[in-house]
Design an enzyme around this catalytic site. Structure first.
Site: not given
Ligand code: UT7
Length: 317
Positions: A100, A241, A271
């Site tokens: 990115c 970004h 993204n």
């Molecule tokens: O461009 C390069 C750099 N990339 C980035 O900057 C991306 C960085 N990361 C993010 O944007 C975020 O971490 C995400 C959007 C990918 C995920 O959001 P988060 O707030 O960090 O969620 P998490 O991974 O901590 O997951 C929280 C919960 C989990 O469930 P439990 O374990 O709490 O029951 C996940 O399984 O949300 C669940 N989850 C989802 N639920 C519904 C993860 N993805 C999804 C989804 N829909 N798509």
């Protein structure tokens, strides 16, 4: 050409419109057609950039393409394919791999080539058909990414109102495994097993990436502003970004950039990796927000990990 909405994704993985919008700010993303490759998106952006710069394509003496979804794994480079499609047949052309951060990385190369006098008109293209490396059964990644391209012409000038003032670009390879396409390179060459294990797709430990992204993007801006004796109030356009609205919002709030001065496209494109910054810049330009001489602060972060920031005066016509 196609729009992939949150409702569409809901039919593919266990997610909801509300979750995606609340956690990322993304409403939809663009997906290229099956017939289009990354170079086709790049060519479209390049043609617009060439026209706006008011130069002849033959005046371009260097083409660099930043992409993590090249037309071909090894060769030819996507920059060479784009050169061929543009009919520029005797030009230095190559790709860079900085995920990115690719656009700002190649901007620093363009600055060096121009200031050394080695090149006069450089075409930079950030282009991604990222849908080709996304696993649409993985809800942790497929909700984030979209296809797109953006391009810029960087030319020699004596005018201080058109200067690329400063660029900071860096990397820390210790975090490589947190955001990776493990397979189909030399480590795990393409094989039935690689494909069965979906190693050709992006794998991300989203929450770890998130935390480091916020910290790095914030520190990077603090560094470049301090080094150039600038206050955030002197920046006309903050162009971060576009990975996740919450990441942008955390950085913006910490650094006191007003929301009106922050360019946001993540809701409609998601993204788009190396294309994210030039696409955001283009949207702001087409909305009439960016004028010649305006001071832009670019700030990006991606796989590698790589990160980069730049202070650029907009030199567009
Ligand atoms: O461009 C390069 C750099 N990339 C980035 O900057 C991306 C960085 N990361 C993010 O944007 C975020 O971490 C995400 C959007 C990918 C995920 O959001 P988060 O707030 O960090 O969620 P998490 O991974 O901590 O997951 C929280 C919960 C989990 O469930 P439990 O374990 O709490 O029951 C996940 O399984 O949300 C669940 N989850 C989802 N639920 C519904 C993860 N993805 C999804 C989804 N829909 N798509």
């Amino acid at each position: 050409s196609q729009i992939l909405s949150n409702s569409d994704l809901k039919k593919m993985v266990d997610t909801s419109d509300e979750w995606i919008e609340k956690r990322t700010g993304i409403k939809e993303r663009r997906i290229a057609s099956a017939e289009e490759a990354t170079s086709d998106l790049g060519v479209k952006a390049a043609l617009i950039a060439i026209e706006r710069a008011g130069i002849d394509a033959k005046e371009i003496d260097l083409i660099i393409c930043a992409t993590l979804s090249p037309d071909h794994l090894c060769m030819p480079s996507t920059a060479c394919v784009i050169a061929g499609k543009l009919g520029i047949n005797d030009v230095m052309a190559f790709d860079i791999s900085a995920a990115c951060s690719g656009f700002v990385y190649m901007l620093s190369m363009a600055k060096a080539y121009i200031e050394s006098g080695m090149k006069k008109n450089i075409l930079l293209i950030g282009a991604e058909k990222i849908s080709s490396v996304v696993d649409y059964t993985d809800r942790g990644t497929c909700i984030l990414f979209g296809d797109g391209a953006g391009a810029a012409i960087i030319g020699a000038t004596e005018d201080k109102n058109e200067a690329i003032l400063d660029i900071h670009a860096s990397a820390d390879g210790r975090y490589g495994d947190l955001l990776i396409t493990p397979g189909c390179g030399s480590k795990f060459p393409c094989s039935q097993e690689t494909l069965d294990n979906k190693l050709n797709f992006i794998k991300m430990q989203g929450n770890d990436v998130y935390k480091i992204a916020v910290k790095t993007l914030t520190n990077d801006v603090i560094d470049i502003l301090e080094k150039n004796n600038l206050e955030s109030s002197q920046i006309d356009h903050f162009i971060p970004h576009q990975a996740n609205f919450r990441i942008i919002e955390a950085v913006r709030a910490k650094l006191n950039f007003p929301i009106e001065k922050t360019v946001l496209t993540v809701a409609k494109y998601g993204n788009t990796s190396a294309a994210s910054i030039p696409m955001a810049m283009n949207d702001a330009y087409e909305e009439g927000r960016i004028k010649r001489g305006d001071l832009m602060l670019l700030d990006t972060f991606g796989g590698g990990f790589t990160w980069a920031s730049a202070l650029v005066r907009f030199g567009g016509k």
